[in-house]
Structure formats: structure tokens, C-alpha cells
Design a protein around this motif. Sequence first.
Motif, PDB file in Angstrom:
ATOM      1  N   VAL A  78      -6.543   1.681   0.855  1.00  0.00           N
ATOM      2  CA  VAL A  78      -5.675   0.508   0.871  1.00  0.00           C
ATOM      3  C   VAL A  78      -5.979  -0.321   2.117  1.00  0.00           C
ATOM      4  O   VAL A  78      -5.975   0.201   3.239  1.00  0.00           O
ATOM      5  N   ASP A  79      -6.221  -1.597   1.916  1.00  0.00           N
ATOM      6  CA  ASP A  79      -6.442  -2.524   3.030  1.00  0.00           C
ATOM      7  C   ASP A  79      -5.143  -2.655   3.818  1.00  0.00           C
ATOM      8  O   ASP A  79      -4.075  -2.903   3.246  1.00  0.00           O
ATOM      9  N   ASP A  80      -5.211  -2.495   5.144  1.00  0.00           N
ATOM     10  CA  ASP A  80      -4.011  -2.555   5.984  1.00  0.00           C
ATOM     11  C   ASP A  80      -3.303  -3.898   5.848  1.00  0.00           C
ATOM     12  O   ASP A  80      -2.088  -3.986   5.996  1.00  0.00           O
ATOM     13  N   ASN A  81      -4.053  -4.930   5.567  1.00  0.00           N
ATOM     14  CA  ASN A  81      -3.467  -6.260   5.410  1.00  0.00           C
ATOM     15  C   ASN A  81      -2.553  -6.350   4.195  1.00  0.00           C
ATOM     16  O   ASN A  81      -1.656  -7.201   4.135  1.00  0.00           O
ATOM     17  N   THR A  82      -2.753  -5.452   3.218  1.00  0.00           N
ATOM     18  CA  THR A  82      -1.927  -5.450   2.011  1.00  0.00           C
ATOM     19  C   THR A  82      -0.464  -5.195   2.351  1.00  0.00           C
ATOM     20  O   THR A  82       0.437  -5.790   1.752  1.00  0.00           O
ATOM     21  N   LEU A  83      -0.202  -4.318   3.319  1.00  0.00           N
ATOM     22  CA  LEU A  83       1.175  -4.057   3.738  1.00  0.00           C
ATOM     23  C   LEU A  83       1.790  -5.310   4.353  1.00  0.00           C
ATOM     24  O   LEU A  83       2.933  -5.660   4.060  1.00  0.00           O
ATOM     25  N   SER A  84       1.033  -6.010   5.194  1.00  0.00           N
ATOM     26  CA  SER A  84       1.535  -7.233   5.828  1.00  0.00           C
ATOM     27  C   SER A  84       1.914  -8.275   4.776  1.00  0.00           C
ATOM     28  O   SER A  84       2.943  -8.949   4.898  1.00  0.00           O
ATOM     29  N   VAL A  85       1.090  -8.385   3.750  1.00  0.00           N
ATOM     30  CA  VAL A  85       1.365  -9.341   2.677  1.00  0.00           C
ATOM     31  C   VAL A  85       2.664  -8.986   1.967  1.00  0.00           C
ATOM     32  O   VAL A  85       3.498  -9.855   1.687  1.00  0.00           O
ATOM     33  N   ASN A  86       2.871  -7.689   1.688  1.00  0.00           N
ATOM     34  CA  ASN A  86       4.090  -7.263   1.000  1.00  0.00           C
ATOM     35  C   ASN A  86       5.328  -7.464   1.868  1.00  0.00           C
ATOM     36  O   ASN A  86       6.397  -7.823   1.361  1.00  0.00           O
ATOM     37  N   ILE A  87       5.201  -7.241   3.171  1.00  0.00           N
ATOM     38  CA  ILE A  87       6.319  -7.479   4.086  1.00  0.00           C
ATOM     39  C   ILE A  87       6.671  -8.959   4.107  1.00  0.00           C
ATOM     40  O   ILE A  87       7.859  -9.349   4.087  1.00  0.00           O
ATOM     41  N   THR A  88       5.662  -9.812   4.134  1.00  0.00           N
ATOM     42  CA  THR A  88       5.898 -11.266   4.116  1.00  0.00           C
ATOM     43  C   THR A  88       6.640 -11.676   2.847  1.00  0.00           C
ATOM     44  O   THR A  88       7.580 -12.486   2.895  1.00  0.00           O
TER      45      THR A  88
END
Length: 231
Positions: free
Chosen positions: A190-200
Motif C-alpha cells: 500500500v502506498d503511504d500516500n493512500t492513507l493521506s488521501v483517505n484522511i483528507t
Amino acid sequence: MYSVMIIEDDKKITELIKNALERYGYKTYVVEDFSNIKGEFVKNSPKLVLMDINLPFYDGFYWCRDIRSVSNVPIIFISARDSDMDQVMAIENGGDDYITKPFSYEVLIAKIKGVIRRVYGSYSESSHNEVYEVNDLFIYMKQNIVEYQGKKIELSKNEFILLHSLLKNVNKIVSRETLLEELWSDIEFVDDNTLSVNITRLRKRLEEVGIVDCIETKRGQGYRLISNWSK
């Protein structure tokens, strides 16, 4: 042991009902904050509610409807009002039974036992925990729905998982690794940026119900949900 919430603003009557119920082995909760009855109901998760009609702020019919929006728990009205119309309104607003004051405590106990037998005869304890509440923010576990100040929205699966995880640890930092594991079983790919996108996305959805700037990013650590939205 079944728990009963008593919603009655006459302290003498409340104490008499409380004592009678406890003599028969029931656990009791007495409502103190009549402006937030739904919140107290969710917090205590009683198995039955005794509801007066004449209450401060809003009447019992209002609170019965409000409780019905989150639960099918049995509600028995107890009131000095003895008109047929009041009894009809009690049933139409979601009540299960109606007792007129003054009443015999033996009759009250018998009605409570009857409702409990009917509703919980094949009751499963694990099936009733459907609502989670923090500071007047309600999340409906089986529907992915969030409610705040009367506004409801339905979240995506990932948005709901993130919010629930943060609420369980409100005001505490939840690591990125923990949140990733909540969302995906195999975080290696899982790309770490995927979590940031979901939080946004979750932040934007919460703004729709009036909750703004409540998810803090803690660099190198994770995220924290701060419980200041009710101020």
C-alpha cells in the motif's frame, strides 16, 4: 441483569421507582441532563426505558422519537395524563406501553417483565451495540452513518473505518501503521500516500456536518482526533 433508564423529573417518584426496580434485581440509570437524553441513552445502553411525558426542554414524545432514531429498545410511558389521545400519541411516537400515575409498583414490575420477555426472549447481547457516541457525535455501526447536530451523512467503508479507529482513541495519536492495518490486511503493497488521501476525504466529509479541523496530523507519528467539535 437487565438495565432500566428512568426519565422522570420528579425526584421523589424517581427514587421510589428506582428502589422498587432494584429490589427486583434491575440495574437502574437515572437521567440527570434533560437536555441530552439521547446522549445519556447511548452512553448507558439500557435494555428498557421508563419515560415521563412532561419533561423539561422537550416532552417525552419528542425524546421517544429521538431514541427510536438509534434503537428499538422498549419504552414504557409513565404519566399523570390519562386521556385516550395521550396514550394513542405514546404508541404512535414509538412507545411500547403506557402506565397512568398513580400506579401500583407491582403492576409496573409486571409490565416491565412482560415487555422484557416479549422483546428479549431470544435476545443476543452482541446484536444490540449498534451506536457509538462521543461529544454528541453519533456513528451508526451497521449503517456507516454519522450524525452531528441533526445532520446525517453516509461514509464510505474506508472513511467509516478511519473515523471509528480515531474515535476509539479520541485525543490520542493513532499511528499510521495502525490505521493502515485497519484499512488493508497487507500494508506492504500500500502506498503511504493512500492513507493521506483517505484522511483528507474524511476531513471533508466531517465538514459536511459542521465538524472542522478536528483531525490533526502528527508528523512522523500518525493522526489524532481532538474532541473540541462540540465547543
